[in-house]
Scaffold this active site. Structure first.
Site, PDB file in Angstrom:
ATOM      1  N   GLU A 183      -1.128  -0.207   6.908  1.00  0.00           N
ATOM      2  CA  GLU A 183      -1.002   0.284   5.528  1.00  0.00           C
ATOM      3  C   GLU A 183       0.455   0.174   5.056  1.00  0.00           C
ATOM      4  OE1 GLU A 183      -2.802   4.171   5.326  1.00  0.00           O
ATOM      5  OE2 GLU A 183      -4.740   3.431   6.036  1.00  0.00           O
ATOM      6  N   GLU A 280      -9.960   0.005   8.298  1.00  0.00           N
ATOM      7  CA  GLU A 280     -10.530   1.324   8.558  1.00  0.00           C
ATOM      8  C   GLU A 280     -11.078   1.898   7.265  1.00  0.00           C
ATOM      9  OE1 GLU A 280      -7.355   4.689   8.595  1.00  0.00           O
ATOM     10  OE2 GLU A 280      -6.452   3.063   9.753  1.00  0.00           O
TER      11      GLU A 280
END
Length: 557
Positions: A183, A280
């Site tokens: 991220e 995810e």
């Protein structure tokens, strides 16, 4: 990792360049041949099927907790097993890594994440809040991504902590889809939210180059990952490290609008023909959504969120869908027996002392969850009899926590005259590998002179490898030479005997523990032995005449 509370803006329209990149992606080959079989597999299923997966976060000493819970709920094991180097519980990392090896052997796609601590704080392990989720000053960031600075060197030292785990997995033939600095557009993490060439992507590039080029880790599938913020159409350009730095582009879904077409197209654009994946998410996609967006090669549900954000019926429907791959549907990696070629595997071992019940044989039993340990004193010795004299090329040691700090590796053909292969001082690594041994020996000795802890010397596994070929001639007479090739062998083994072996010489194939498998007594100096029906593993080939006996090791693939 789940997203943090963020005020989302209205989604921006896809920029014009996106259309051009999508056209390029559409023309890209649907498959690729890379050195990594798992990456090749992702190319092969792109547009057809999606691997279902789940993350297994802390505690690391229960590395299949969520995988098992998913199986209990759906009756299916996920095709992807995910775990994490984490930011604490470092003592349990080896248990997680050994599970990664086991999952690979079972045919799962293995992926690992790393929640790294903030190097500017110089605290590792650390807490999640205030450690992983923390900030870094602009000055510290500049120093971090500048070669030669204290912070840059510290970061590489922290990378060094991961190296033995990857080296061990590499030695066992295991490939890892590694997702570091995940991220990168998430500013809650100290490494994220810095756009531009010297921002978050720069640290990803440094990490990639250090582990791949400096440390030679060729078993990593590099996964670059961002989160699905409304700024995604521009984030894919601002945060991408470049095509040379990733093998898979992945997206984490935590924005409430889910799997939109715009997000899918943005990831296809930045990947430019490389596989894309869902890194995810909590609320899992439906089979219909994956059918509409078929280029997602895998998804990884985030641990506990899988069960709090999806009903049992939804999970069962997804994992029984024709376009979602579970473990039993994975093709397997054609993974060789991890002990293939290991000359020390299940060979006789003698040691100077033993701390019961950790017997000497456990150091060469091929099972890294068992170990030999000595009494709590220096020095200590372990000697392995390889059974014949071999040209040796490579040796590895996997220690338990009670590591050897100072030790010597020695080799001998007769247990009388010993040659020093390596003299090691100040070792702290739990995994050591020593290539380019360039020696010939039957016996290998580890002589520990100083322990790294207050306990004894404790070895999970010692492995010794020789060159492709043959045991050495049992005597100085070339006429008694024995050659067996290829070794390792798949379906057939050719045995060539020197002229000194009579036609009536008998060949006997035995298991590594001495049970007879087959006997061959046909005449001729070269015999071709069928191996196709044998299980993979280590065997002994005994060559015997009325006056001579010679034994060498054979590996069946």
């Amino acid at each position: 990792m789940p997203a943090f509370s963020t005020s989302f803006l209205a989604a921006r329209p896809v920029l014009r360049w996106l259309a051009a990149l999508l056209l390029l992606a559409a023309c890209w080959p649907a498959a690729a041949q890379t050195p990594l079989k798992s990456l090749n597999y992702l190319y092969s299923i792109s547009g057809k099927k999606t691997i279902g997966g789940i993350h297994n976060k802390e505690p690391l000493n229960e590395p299949t907790f969520y995988t098992d819970k998913l199986q209990f709920t759906t009756g299916k094991y996920a095709g992807l097993w995910g775990s994490d180097f984490l930011f604490r519980e470092y003592n349990d990392r080896w248990q997680m890594v050994l599970e990664a090896e086991k999952q690979w052997q079972q045919g799962a796609l293995v992926t690992l994440t790393w929640h790294a601590c903030n190097p500017a704080q110089n605290v590792s392990p650390c807490q999640f809040a205030g450690g992983v989720t923390s900030t870094m000053s602009d000055a510290d960031w500049t120093a971090l991504v500048t070669e030669g600075t204290v912070l840059n060197a510290r970061w590489k030292t922290w990378l060094d902590e991961l190296v033995p785990y990857f080296q061990y997995l590499k030695s066992r033939g295991v490939e890892v889809a590694f997702r570091p600095l995940h991220e990168t557009n998430q500013s809650a993490f100290w490494w994220g939210g810095r756009s531009g060439p010297n921002g978050s992507r720069k640290l990803y590039q440094i990490t990639h180059d250090y582990l791949k080029n400096t440390k030679g880790l060729s078993n990593i599938v590099w996964v670059w990952n961002i989160q699905d913020f409304p700024t995604l159409p521009t984030d894919v350009a601002d945060y991408s490290p470049g095509a040379d730095y990733f093998d898979v582009a992945s997206l984490d879904f935590y924005n409430g609008d889910g799997l939109t077409t715009a997000k899918y197209e943005a990831m296809l654009a930045v990947a430019a023909g490389k596989p894309i994946a869902i890194g995810e998410l909590g609320q899992l996609p439906t089979a219909a959504q994956l059918q509409a967006q078929p280029k997602w090669t895998y998804f990884m549900g985030w641990s506990e969120l899988v069960f709090s954000q999806n009903t049992t019926a939804q999970l069962q429907a997804l994992y029984s869908a024709a376009n979602v791959l579970t473990l039993e549907e994975m093709p397997g990696w054609n993974a060789a027996n991890p002990n293939a070629g290991n000359l020390a595997y299940q060979r006789p071992v003698t040691v100077s002392s033993t701390e019961a019940p950790n017997e000497a044989r456990f150091a060469v039993d091929g099972d890294p969850t068992t170990r030999w340990s000595s009494l709590y004193a220096d020095p200590q010795e372990l000697v392995v009899d390889l059974g014949a004299t071999y040209p040796l090329s490579y040796l590895t040691i996997l220690w338990e926590t009670a590591v050897g700090k100072d030790f010597e590796l020695l080799a001998s053909t007769d247990q009388t005259t010993w040659t020093t292969l390596r003299k090691v001082t100040g070792n702290t690594s739990l995994f050591n590998e020593y290539p380019d041994l360039n020696t010939t020996a039957r016996y290998v000795k580890l002589r520990g002179t100083a322990r790294g802890t207050a306990y004894g010397f404790s070895i999970r596994e010692l492995a010794v490898y020789g060159g492709l070929a043959t045991a050495a001639t049992p005597a100085a007479n070339p006429a008694l030479r024995v050659q067996a090739y290829p070794n390792p062998a798949a379906d057939q083994l050719t045995v060539a005997l020197g002229a000194g072996w009579p036609a009536a010489t008998q060949l006997t194939l035995l298991t590594s523990t001495g049970q007879t498998v087959a006997t061959y007594s046909d005449p001729g100096s070269a015999r071709r032995l069928p191996l196709a029906g044998l299980r993979a593993g280590l065997y002994l080939l005994r060559v015997q005449s009325a006056t001579q006996v010679h034994t060498l090791k054979i590996t069946k693939q």
